[in-house]
Motif scaffolding. Structure first.
Motif, PDB file in Angstrom:
ATOM      1  N   GLY A 103       0.799  -1.220   0.000  1.00 22.96           N
ATOM      2  CA  GLY A 103       0.000   0.000   0.000  1.00 22.96           C
ATOM      3  C   GLY A 103       0.829   1.266   0.000  1.00 22.96           C
ATOM      4  N   ASP A 104       2.126   1.163   0.361  1.00 26.34           N
ATOM      5  CA  ASP A 104       3.009   2.326   0.376  1.00 26.34           C
ATOM      6  C   ASP A 104       3.358   2.738  -1.046  1.00 26.34           C
ATOM      7  OD1 ASP A 104       5.064   1.572   3.335  1.00 26.34           O
ATOM      8  OD2 ASP A 104       3.042   2.401   3.115  1.00 26.34           O
ATOM      9  N   ARG A 105       3.904   3.942  -1.141  1.00 27.29           N
ATOM     10  CA  ARG A 105       4.426   4.477  -2.393  1.00 27.29           C
ATOM     11  C   ARG A 105       5.946   4.338  -2.370  1.00 27.29           C
ATOM     12  NH1 ARG A 105       2.392   8.594  -5.804  1.00 27.29           N
ATOM     13  NH2 ARG A 105       3.961   9.861  -6.877  1.00 27.29           N
ATOM     14  N   ALA A 106       6.512   3.900  -3.499  1.00 30.82           N
ATOM     15  CA  ALA A 106       7.964   3.736  -3.599  1.00 30.82           C
ATOM     16  C   ALA A 106       8.504   4.633  -4.694  1.00 30.82           C
ATOM     17  CB  ALA A 106       8.314   2.282  -3.898  1.00 30.82           C
TER      18      ALA A 106
ATOM     19  N   THR B  15       4.138  -3.606 -22.394  1.00 28.12           N
ATOM     20  CA  THR B  15       2.876  -4.322 -22.521  1.00 28.12           C
ATOM     21  C   THR B  15       2.543  -5.086 -21.246  1.00 28.12           C
ATOM     22  OG1 THR B  15       3.282  -4.599 -24.889  1.00 28.12           O
ATOM     23  CG2 THR B  15       1.633  -6.042 -23.883  1.00 28.12           C
ATOM     24  N   GLY B  16       1.320  -4.887 -20.747  1.00 29.96           N
ATOM     25  CA  GLY B  16       0.849  -5.652 -19.602  1.00 29.96           C
ATOM     26  C   GLY B  16       1.281  -5.129 -18.240  1.00 29.96           C
ATOM     27  N   VAL B  17       2.037  -4.047 -18.205  1.00 25.40           N
ATOM     28  CA  VAL B  17       2.507  -3.505 -16.924  1.00 25.40           C
ATOM     29  C   VAL B  17       1.401  -2.652 -16.293  1.00 25.40           C
ATOM     30  CG1 VAL B  17       4.204  -1.993 -15.831  1.00 25.40           C
ATOM     31  CG2 VAL B  17       4.907  -3.557 -17.657  1.00 25.40           C
ATOM     32  N   PRO B  18       1.072  -2.915 -15.039  1.00 27.86           N
ATOM     33  CA  PRO B  18      -0.016  -2.151 -14.379  1.00 27.86           C
ATOM     34  C   PRO B  18       0.308  -0.664 -14.286  1.00 27.86           C
ATOM     35  CG  PRO B  18       0.592  -4.096 -13.103  1.00 27.86           C
ATOM     36  CD  PRO B  18       1.613  -3.967 -14.166  1.00 27.86           C
ATOM     37  N   ASP B  19      -0.757   0.149 -14.246  1.00 28.07           N
ATOM     38  CA  ASP B  19      -0.529   1.588 -14.245  1.00 28.07           C
ATOM     39  C   ASP B  19      -0.062   2.131 -12.897  1.00 28.07           C
ATOM     40  OD1 ASP B  19      -4.083   2.543 -14.240  1.00 28.07           O
ATOM     41  OD2 ASP B  19      -2.842   1.466 -12.778  1.00 28.07           O
ATOM     42  N   ARG B  20       0.097   1.261 -11.889  1.00 29.49           N
ATOM     43  CA  ARG B  20       0.706   1.727 -10.640  1.00 29.49           C
ATOM     44  C   ARG B  20       2.214   1.944 -10.804  1.00 29.49           C
ATOM     45  NH1 ARG B  20      -0.461  -3.661  -9.603  1.00 29.49           N
ATOM     46  NH2 ARG B  20       1.328  -4.978  -9.029  1.00 29.49           N
ATOM     47  N   PHE B  21       2.781   1.439 -11.917  1.00 29.70           N
ATOM     48  CA  PHE B  21       4.184   1.684 -12.243  1.00 29.70           C
ATOM     49  C   PHE B  21       4.259   2.879 -13.197  1.00 29.70           C
ATOM     50  CE2 PHE B  21       6.271  -2.054 -10.509  1.00 29.70           C
ATOM     51  CZ  PHE B  21       5.247  -3.002 -10.448  1.00 29.70           C
ATOM     52  N   SER B  22       5.094   3.860 -12.851  1.00 27.20           N
ATOM     53  CA  SER B  22       5.277   4.982 -13.757  1.00 27.20           C
ATOM     54  C   SER B  22       6.729   5.427 -13.752  1.00 27.20           C
ATOM     55  CB  SER B  22       4.364   6.156 -13.388  1.00 27.20           C
ATOM     56  OG  SER B  22       4.688   6.638 -12.102  1.00 27.20           O
ATOM     57  N   GLY B  23       7.187   5.864 -14.916  1.00 26.82           N
ATOM     58  CA  GLY B  23       8.545   6.347 -15.054  1.00 26.82           C
ATOM     59  C   GLY B  23       8.555   7.794 -15.485  1.00 26.82           C
ATOM     60  N   SER B  24       9.565   8.517 -15.036  1.00 21.33           N
ATOM     61  CA  SER B  24       9.685   9.927 -15.400  1.00 21.33           C
ATOM     62  C   SER B  24      11.152  10.304 -15.468  1.00 21.33           C
ATOM     63  CB  SER B  24       8.941  10.819 -14.399  1.00 21.33           C
ATOM     64  OG  SER B  24       9.519  10.688 -13.106  1.00 21.33           O
ATOM     65  N   GLY B  25      11.394  11.508 -15.965  1.00 20.10           N
ATOM     66  CA  GLY B  25      12.751  12.027 -16.020  1.00 20.10           C
ATOM     67  C   GLY B  25      13.258  12.182 -17.428  1.00 20.10           C
TER      68      GLY B  25
ATOM     69  N   THR C 117       8.346   5.179 -10.102  1.00 21.63           N
ATOM     70  CA  THR C 117       7.423   5.302  -8.981  1.00 21.63           C
ATOM     71  C   THR C 117       6.443   4.141  -8.986  1.00 21.63           C
ATOM     72  OG1 THR C 117       7.577   7.727  -9.038  1.00 21.63           O
ATOM     73  CG2 THR C 117       5.716   6.762  -7.844  1.00 21.63           C
ATOM     74  N   LEU C 118       6.289   3.519  -7.823  1.00 20.63           N
ATOM     75  CA  LEU C 118       5.274   2.489  -7.633  1.00 20.63           C
ATOM     76  C   LEU C 118       4.253   3.098  -6.690  1.00 20.63           C
ATOM     77  CD1 LEU C 118       8.158   1.106  -8.163  1.00 20.63           C
ATOM     78  CD2 LEU C 118       7.067  -0.956  -7.255  1.00 20.63           C
ATOM     79  N   SER C 119       3.060   3.357  -7.182  1.00 19.74           N
ATOM     80  CA  SER C 119       2.134   4.201  -6.432  1.00 19.74           C
ATOM     81  C   SER C 119       1.551   3.500  -5.204  1.00 19.74           C
ATOM     82  CB  SER C 119       1.008   4.685  -7.339  1.00 19.74           C
ATOM     83  OG  SER C 119       0.315   3.576  -7.893  1.00 19.74           O
ATOM     84  N   ARG C 120       1.215   2.237  -5.319  1.00 19.93           N
ATOM     85  CA  ARG C 120       0.649   1.480  -4.191  1.00 19.93           C
ATOM     86  C   ARG C 120       1.219   0.062  -4.278  1.00 19.93           C
ATOM     87  NH1 ARG C 120      -2.879   3.573  -7.182  1.00 19.93           N
ATOM     88  NH2 ARG C 120      -3.419   1.531  -8.077  1.00 19.93           N
ATOM     89  N   LEU C 121       2.126  -0.229  -3.375  1.00 21.62           N
ATOM     90  CA  LEU C 121       2.830  -1.507  -3.454  1.00 21.62           C
ATOM     91  C   LEU C 121       1.897  -2.689  -3.216  1.00 21.62           C
ATOM     92  CD1 LEU C 121       6.142  -0.612  -1.604  1.00 21.62           C
ATOM     93  CD2 LEU C 121       5.948  -1.400  -3.971  1.00 21.62           C
ATOM     94  N   GLU C 122       1.979  -3.641  -4.136  1.00 24.28           N
ATOM     95  CA  GLU C 122       1.294  -4.910  -3.979  1.00 24.28           C
ATOM     96  C   GLU C 122       2.321  -5.940  -3.496  1.00 24.28           C
ATOM     97  OE1 GLU C 122      -1.916  -5.502  -4.443  1.00 24.28           O
ATOM     98  OE2 GLU C 122      -2.493  -3.554  -5.281  1.00 24.28           O
TER      99      GLU C 122
END
Lengths: 120, 107
Positions: free
Chosen positions: B16-19, B57-67, B75-80
């Motif tokens: 549930g944490d953000r990484a 392909t197939g990667v959940p939207d809780r994973f995001s990259g920037s920069g 960033t992992l918005s809500r850890l599973e």
């Protein structure tokens, strides 16, 4: 479904040779550049070698240049890594991976790996 | 050779944490030629992000990259529970292709 299945890993003495294979399926192998990477025990991922879709262009990490040879048999959808003059620091899990249709590209898909142990 | 430095080395978090994971390159990467991979023990590495911010392909939207340039973030918005793994950045802008040392996300 893309599948990459490595084989050929073994326990080998320093100075010995080994040939790894990677059987590919689920995609048009002849359109993809391919790569080998590895992971030493307790360490991170390391790029080893890449080859173009035709096999005519190859690149190697300095640590393996002159000792390892990457090749492919497009008629059999198989990638190879010939490893000569093996050293203890070549020990690790070796992975094959797809390297895109127009490299440079990320490694889209990886196999499960095959373990190479270089030890006397 | 382009050196990639990842930080922190280890992140201790709860479901549930953000990484937030960082990857810094020793020189600017044109065309944002940076990828992120997830590696669970005894499994094949998995491509998560390419081109710095594009989900594979197939990667959940809780994973995001920037920069861009030389500084990148995953960033992992809500850890599973299945997200606890080691994460690597990789540059494919210039040979030799190089990986960062990895960030371990642990419970």
């Amino acid at each position: 479904e893309v599948q990459l299945l490595e084989s050929g890993g073994d326990l080998i003495q320093p100075g010995g040779s080994l040939r790894l294979s990677c059987a590919a399926s689920g995609f048009t192998f002849t359109s993809y550049a391919m790569a080998w990477g590895r992971q030493a025990p307790g360490k991170g991922l390391e790029w080893v070698s890449t080859t173009s879709a035709s096999g005519l262009t190859t690149n190697y990490a300095d640590s393996v240049k002159g000792r390892f040879t990457i090749s492919r048999d497009n008629s059999k959808n198989t990638l190879f890594l010939q490893m000569n003059s093996l050293r203890a620091d070549d020990t690790g899990v070796y992975y094959c991976a797809t390297y895109g249709t127009r490299p440079p590209a990320p490694f889209d898909y990886w196999g499960q790996g095959t373990l190479v142990t270089v030890s006397s | 050779e382009i050196v990639l430095t990842q930080s922190p080395g280890t992140l201790s978090l709860s479901p549930g944490d953000r990484a937030t994971l960082s990857c810094r390159a020793s020189q600017s990467l044109a065309r944002s030629s940076l990828a992120w991979y997830q590696h669970r023990p005894a499994q094949a590495p998995r491509l998560l992000i390419y081109g710095a911010s594009n989900r594979a392909t197939g990667v959940p939207d809780r994973f995001s990259g920037s920069g861009s340039g030389a500084d990148f973030t995953l960033t992992l918005s809500r850890l599973e529970p299945e997200d606890f793994a080691v994460y690597y950045c990789q540059q494919y802008y210039r040979s030799p292709l190089t990986f960062g040392g990895g960030t371990k996300v642990e419970i």
